[in-house]
Structure formats: structure tokens, C-alpha cells
Design a protein around this motif. Structure first.
Motif, PDB file in Angstrom:
ATOM      1  N   HIS A  90      33.705  43.490  34.039  1.00 41.81           N
ATOM      2  CA  HIS A  90      34.051  43.215  32.720  1.00 41.81           C
ATOM      3  C   HIS A  90      34.697  45.164  32.776  1.00 41.81           C
ATOM      4  O   HIS A  90      35.862  44.959  32.535  1.00 41.81           O
ATOM      5  CB  HIS A  90      33.378  42.647  32.053  1.00 41.81           C
ATOM      6  CG  HIS A  90      33.431  41.501  31.810  1.00 41.81           C
ATOM      7  ND1 HIS A  90      34.050  40.747  31.175  1.00 41.81           N
ATOM      8  CD2 HIS A  90      32.681  40.945  32.224  1.00 41.81           C
ATOM      9  CE1 HIS A  90      34.496  39.272  31.649  1.00 41.81           C
ATOM     10  NE2 HIS A  90      33.039  39.244  31.725  1.00 41.81           N
TER      11      HIS A  90
ATOM     12  N   ILE B   4      28.619  29.213  25.528  1.00 42.13           N
ATOM     13  CA  ILE B   4      28.042  29.100  26.968  1.00 42.13           C
ATOM     14  C   ILE B   4      27.898  27.635  26.821  1.00 42.13           C
ATOM     15  O   ILE B   4      27.284  27.149  27.788  1.00 42.13           O
ATOM     16  CB  ILE B   4      27.580  30.043  27.010  1.00 42.13           C
ATOM     17  CG1 ILE B   4      28.740  31.646  28.246  1.00 42.13           C
ATOM     18  CG2 ILE B   4      27.157  30.253  28.950  1.00 42.13           C
ATOM     19  CD1 ILE B   4      27.988  32.838  27.964  1.00 42.13           C
TER      20      ILE B   4
ATOM     21  N   HIS C 124      22.228  34.370  31.534  1.00 47.93           N
ATOM     22  CA  HIS C 124      23.756  34.669  31.056  1.00 47.93           C
ATOM     23  C   HIS C 124      23.734  34.041  29.269  1.00 47.93           C
ATOM     24  O   HIS C 124      24.341  34.617  28.990  1.00 47.93           O
ATOM     25  CB  HIS C 124      24.198  32.438  31.398  1.00 47.93           C
ATOM     26  CG  HIS C 124      25.637  32.978  31.798  1.00 47.93           C
ATOM     27  ND1 HIS C 124      26.535  32.099  32.343  1.00 47.93           N
ATOM     28  CD2 HIS C 124      26.372  34.031  31.006  1.00 47.93           C
ATOM     29  CE1 HIS C 124      27.647  31.676  31.582  1.00 47.93           C
ATOM     30  NE2 HIS C 124      27.862  33.544  30.985  1.00 47.93           N
TER      31      HIS C 124
ATOM     32  N   HIS D 121      32.331  31.628  37.671  1.00 49.08           N
ATOM     33  CA  HIS D 121      30.819  30.653  37.319  1.00 49.08           C
ATOM     34  C   HIS D 121      31.961  29.037  37.121  1.00 49.08           C
ATOM     35  O   HIS D 121      32.152  28.056  36.910  1.00 49.08           O
ATOM     36  CB  HIS D 121      31.383  30.433  36.013  1.00 49.08           C
ATOM     37  CG  HIS D 121      30.918  32.500  35.560  1.00 49.08           C
ATOM     38  ND1 HIS D 121      29.718  32.535  35.238  1.00 49.08           N
ATOM     39  CD2 HIS D 121      31.506  33.559  35.284  1.00 49.08           C
ATOM     40  CE1 HIS D 121      29.773  33.779  34.404  1.00 49.08           C
ATOM     41  NE2 HIS D 121      31.416  35.054  35.194  1.00 49.08           N
TER      42      HIS D 121
ATOM     43  N   HIS E  33      33.846  37.165  41.582  1.00 47.95           N
ATOM     44  CA  HIS E  33      33.020  37.007  40.699  1.00 47.95           C
ATOM     45  C   HIS E  33      33.563  35.565  39.935  1.00 47.95           C
ATOM     46  O   HIS E  33      34.618  35.684  39.238  1.00 47.95           O
ATOM     47  CB  HIS E  33      33.772  38.335  39.475  1.00 47.95           C
ATOM     48  CG  HIS E  33      32.058  37.849  37.721  1.00 47.95           C
ATOM     49  ND1 HIS E  33      32.763  38.723  37.310  1.00 47.95           N
ATOM     50  CD2 HIS E  33      32.905  37.100  37.551  1.00 47.95           C
ATOM     51  CE1 HIS E  33      31.926  38.363  36.545  1.00 47.95           C
ATOM     52  NE2 HIS E  33      31.955  37.421  35.637  1.00 47.95           N
TER      53      HIS E  33
ATOM     54  N   CYS F 276      40.326  37.425  31.956  1.00 42.25           N
ATOM     55  CA  CYS F 276      38.924  37.223  30.349  1.00 42.25           C
ATOM     56  C   CYS F 276      40.209  38.057  29.437  1.00 42.25           C
ATOM     57  O   CYS F 276      40.977  37.406  28.107  1.00 42.25           O
ATOM     58  CB  CYS F 276      38.235  37.816  29.937  1.00 42.25           C
ATOM     59  SG  CYS F 276      37.542  37.514  31.635  1.00 42.25           S
TER      60      CYS F 276
ATOM     61  N   GLN G 121      31.425  43.509  28.749  1.00 37.83           N
ATOM     62  CA  GLN G 121      32.710  42.836  28.221  1.00 37.83           C
ATOM     63  C   GLN G 121      32.449  43.098  26.586  1.00 37.83           C
ATOM     64  O   GLN G 121      34.033  43.132  25.642  1.00 37.83           O
ATOM     65  CB  GLN G 121      32.281  42.098  28.646  1.00 37.83           C
ATOM     66  CG  GLN G 121      33.308  40.613  28.268  1.00 37.83           C
ATOM     67  CD  GLN G 121      32.414  38.828  28.992  1.00 37.83           C
ATOM     68  OE1 GLN G 121      32.061  39.591  28.707  1.00 37.83           O
ATOM     69  NE2 GLN G 121      33.212  38.665  28.957  1.00 37.83           N
TER      70      GLN G 121
HETATM   71  O1  NIG Z   1      32.603  35.776  32.373  1.00 40.82           O
HETATM   72  N1  NIG Z   1      30.770  36.733  29.673  1.00 40.82           N
HETATM   73  C1  NIG Z   1      30.453  36.432  29.863  1.00 40.82           C
HETATM   74  N2  NIG Z   1      30.384  34.808  31.316  1.00 40.82           N
HETATM   75  C2  NIG Z   1      31.616  34.448  30.766  1.00 40.82           C
HETATM   76  C3  NIG Z   1      31.410  33.990  30.446  1.00 40.82           C
HETATM   77  C4  NIG Z   1      31.077  32.488  30.283  1.00 40.82           C
HETATM   78  C5  NIG Z   1      31.884  31.049  29.317  1.00 40.82           C
HETATM   79  O2  NIG Z   1      32.460  31.483  28.596  1.00 40.82           O
HETATM   80  O3  NIG Z   1      31.533  30.390  29.397  1.00 40.82           O
HETATM   81  C6  NIG Z   1      32.549  35.939  31.567  1.00 40.82           C
HETATM   82  O4  NIG Z   1      33.777  36.274  30.669  1.00 40.82           O
END
Ligand code: NIG
Ligand code: FE
Length: 433
Positions: A297, A128, A211, A98, A96, A322, A277
Motif C-alpha cells: 500500500h 472486513i 487483519h 485476499h 497480494h 484500492c 494505507q
Molecule cells: O488490502 N487493508 C486491509 N485489507 C484489505 C481490505 C480488506 C477488506 O476490506 O476486506 C486491503 O485493502
């Protein structure tokens, strides 16, 4: 004792043999040695590889096979790698991330230290959306360079397979560009660095167009969902293995998530969810209902949600980076493990909630703040990470038939992992293709 020539084993085809492995932490699913516990640790081990696959595992002194090169493809002699008595584990599977993004949100990190919440920032159009703006403005070259730096880092810390999500484009063109860049990263990196076979990173692409709602659709959210289900999902078939949705207040409601994921499933995507989450969003239950590969999460998932996930075979992916970054309570891994779920750990490498490429750090957090044992944390970062990507038959453990994707450590005892912290204990990764 005399050896009987008629009994002598036929030489095995191998192009690479890794010798002198002090401890081979196989994470084997089939016991290789009754005495070695859930991790299956083999001392003084040898691993032989052919065409990128493990063909033989044994001990140095009971080696019963001779290895020979394939006559037809023979170009050189067998490559011997001397592990010099060190530990070898499967390469980490970071299921996982990004990590394809531009810009920095360091200022937000420090604002959160002063009490501004992650949800407040998102509602203000930061969070985001700030990364969406920076990513839309960046060139493909810049995005690739940034992602390669992060890939290099995570590989240096022992990761050999990484899932990468889109979700910072949020329009048809940028989402497609990001998916194409993600798909190009594996090969691109190997070529850019002149690497032949060794040290490549396997990349698994995920489409996360859901997202958050992009600014131009703020007052027309159902129109954006139409774009997702009727334009993006159908035209990205083949570019992404998974479709993921951020099911959360401020992102996508439970009903919207169900609509997007149901469409994705019809089109042949495997499913993932950012679930429960920041609040009890119902995402874990939806993951069970739709047969998602993983739900991630899960800070607010109830016991009943977890039971439903377990019964549908959904992997629970926990992301302690996180909790560290948002200073929120760590989910209790014991709750998940004791209920019989498969638990994976991942970095969630992203600019908002966990800017971390390092799976060793994630193991440390899981052991100290989530009460996981080293054994559980190693399973969660290897075979269960593979499970969270549907790749458990290919990678995630060191067994005959699996791909050779290994981490070679600079330690002689695997119990140093999680104990000796803040230092990179991985010397290199060994990836044979
Ligand atoms: O996995 N929760 C949503 N997406 C991401 C955070 C993305 C961001 O803040 O850019 C996550 O925590
Ligand atoms: Fe995430």
C-alpha cells in the motif's frame, strides 16, 4: 562452411519445446541481447523445457541444439507448442490477494460512492467484519468453489503465481481452515479440471490473523494478540510462508504490529505488512526495522520511510485497485522508483477495497494513473512480484534454470499491453511441472 562433427553440441534433454514465439519478453536479469532494453525482448524465439524448468532459450534460426527426451523417463515424444508468432511473457506474479472469502460487499461500494468512508464502515462493524461473518458461516466447499472461480479468472488473465492471505476467519479454527484450504487450492484446481501439468496456478499462503480485532475481542484487544502470538502463530508454522499485519488505526497499532511480527519472525515466518494505507501508521518503517520481504500500500509513507525500506531491501508493493475503488489519490510510483526501490504491483483482490483478479487492468491503472512506463509495469508484475514473495530465483522471468510459468498472449507486439485496454489479451498460460 563445413561443420566439424567433434564440435557438434550434445543434444539437450527437453520434454517440451515452445517454438515460433514472435516476441519473447524475458525480463532477464542477465542481458541476453545488448539491444533489447530492460525487458530483454527476443524475436523469433524458442524455449525448451525439461522437468518444468527452462533449459534453453534462443532464436529459431540460430538454434544450435538438438533436443532429446530423457531415455529413462521417456513416455512420449517431445511436446512441441506452436506460439504462432505471438508474444510470450513470464506469467504474472500477483503477490497480494485476499481471494478466499464469502459474501459480497457491493452495497458498501455504492455507499462509499455516497460519501461513507472505508474507515467509518469498519468502525460500524461492517467492512472486513462483514466478510468475517460471511466467511465463518460458509462451508469449506463453498469457500473453495468461490476461490477456484477467482483463481480461474486470474489465470485466464495471465497470472501463474498468486499469494493468498487469510484474515476473514479471525478465530483459531476458521483461520486454520482457511490456511488449509489455501494450501489445497493449487492441487485441487488441477485435479478438479483434469489438468495434467499445464495451467496450474502456484499458490503462496500468508497468515493475516492480524487483519482486524474480531468482534468477540473488541474490548479485550490484548487478549486477541495473545491468541495470535501464543496459539495461532505457533500452530500454523508450515501452513503459511508469510505473516502479514494490517498496521493501521482501527486495526493494529504500531506496537501491536511489532509484537506480532517479532513473534512470527522468531517462529520462522517471512514478514509482510499492510503499511501506511489510510494514514501514516509507521508500518513502512517497521517493515525496514524487521527486514520484511515487502510492505504494501504505502500511500502515506514518507521519503525517509522509503529510504529505510530501500536500505533494508524491502519490496514496495503498490495496489492501484484500492485507489480506484476507494477513489483515493494514487501513490506516485515515480517517488518509489526514483529512490531505487523495487516496486511490485498486485491486485489486492478482496471484497472491500479492490475486487479485481486482473493484472492487465492493474498494469493499465499503474500506467495511466501512477505514471509508470510499460517496462516498469511489466517488471512490477513479474520479477518484482516474485521478489515480493522471495521467489525471484525461481520465477518471474524467462531464464535458464527458472520454472516454466508463462503467459501466451494473443498479440504480436508487447507494446499493445496497456494500450489496448478493457480486453483480455492473454490467450492462455503455460505452466510446466
Ligand atoms: O488490502 N487493508 C486491509 N485489507 C484489505 C481490505 C480488506 C477488506 O476490506 O476486506 C486491503 O485493502
Ligand atoms: Fe490487502
Amino acid at each position: 562452411m563445413q561443420s566439424d562433427p567433434s564440435q557438434s553440441p550434445t543434444p539437450l534433454l527437453a520434454d517440451t519445446v515452445i517454438r515460433n514465439i514472435g516476441q519473447l519478453v524475458t525480463i532477464a536479469q542477465q542481458p541476453i541481447d545488448e539491444a533489447s532494453g530492460p525487458l530483454q525482448v527476443l524475436e523469433n524465439a524458442v524455449v525448451a523445457v525439461h522437468d518444468g524448468k527452462i533449459v534453453w532459450i534462443g532464436r529459431e534460426h540460430d538454434q544450435e541444439h538438438e533436443f532429446q527426451q530423457d531415455e529413462e523417463t521417456r513416455s512420449d515424444s517431445i511436446t512441441i507448442i506452436d506460439a504462432q508468432g505471438a508474444v510470450i511473457t513470464p506469467g504474472f506474479v500477483d503477490s497480494h490477494t485476499h481471494l478466499l472469502f464469502a459474501g459480497s460487499r457491493a452495497a458498501e461500494f455504492h455507499l462509499r460512492r455516497q460519501g461513507v468512508s472505508y474507515s467509518e464502515l469498519l468502525a460500524q462493524g461492517r467492512g472486513i467484519l462483514a466478510t468475517v461473518q460471511a466467511t465463518r458461516e460458509a462451508s469449506s466447499d463453498t469457500l473453495t468453489q468461490l476461490a477456484l472461480q477467482r483463481l480461474n479468472t486470474l489465470r485466464d488473465y495471465g497470472t501463474t503465481t498468486v499469494e493468498i492471505k487469510t484474515g476473514y476467519g479471525l478465530d483459531v479454527t476458521t483461520e486454520e481452515t482457511c490456511l488449509r484450504l489455501i494450501n489445497g487450492l493449487s492441487a485441487h484446481e488441477a485435479v478438479a479440471q483434469g489438468l495434467q501439468g499445464l495451467e496450474k496456478v502456484r499458490v503462496v499462503p500468508t497468515f493475516l490473523g492480524a487483519h482486524t480485532i474480531p468482534p468477540e475481542y473488541r474490548d479485550r484487544r490484548s487478549a486477541y494478540i495473545d491468541v495470535l502470538t501464543e496459539k495461532m502463530l505457533p500452530s500454523f508454522v508450515g501452513l503459511a510462508r508469510f505473516c502479514d499485519v494490517f498496521c493501521e488505526e482501527g486495526a493494529f497499532t504500531l506496537e501491536e504490529s511489532r509484537r506480532i511480527l517479532t513473534r512470527a519472525k522468531e517462529l520462522g515466518y517471512q514478514l509482510k505488512l499492510h503499511a501506511d494505507q489510510l494514514s501514516a501508521s509507521g508500518g513502512a518503517r517497521l517493515a525496514a526495522e524487521l527486514g520484511a520481504t515487502s510492505a504494501d500500500h504505502l500511500d502515506f509513507a514518507s521519503d525517509e520511510d522509503l529510504d529505510a525500506m530501500r536500505d533494508s531491501g524491502v519490496v514496495a508493493t503498490l495496489l492501484p485497485g484500492c485507489s480506484y475503488t476507494l477513489r483515493s489519490p494514487y501513490p506516485s510510483a515515480r517517488r518509489f522508483i526514483d529512490r531505487g526501490l523495487h516496486v511490485a504491483l498486485a491486485t489486492d483482490c478482496n471484497p472491500g477495497t479492490s475486487y479485481c483478479e486482473n493484472m492487465q487492468a492493474i498494469i493499465g491503472l499503474a500506467m495511466s494513473a501512477m505514471h509508470m512506463s510499460l517496462e516498469e509495469a511489466l517488471l512490477a508484475t513479474t520479477i518484482n512480484g516474485a521478489r515480493a514473495l522471495g521467489l525471484q530465483d525461481t520465477i518471474g522471468s524467462i531464464e535458464v534454470g527458472k520454472r516454466c510459468e508463462l503467459a501466451l498472449w494473443s498479440i504480436n507486439d508487447y507494446q499493445e499491453i496497456g494500450y489496448h485496454f478493457g480486453t483480455n489479451l492473454v490467450r492462455s498460460v503455460l505452466v510446466e511441472s
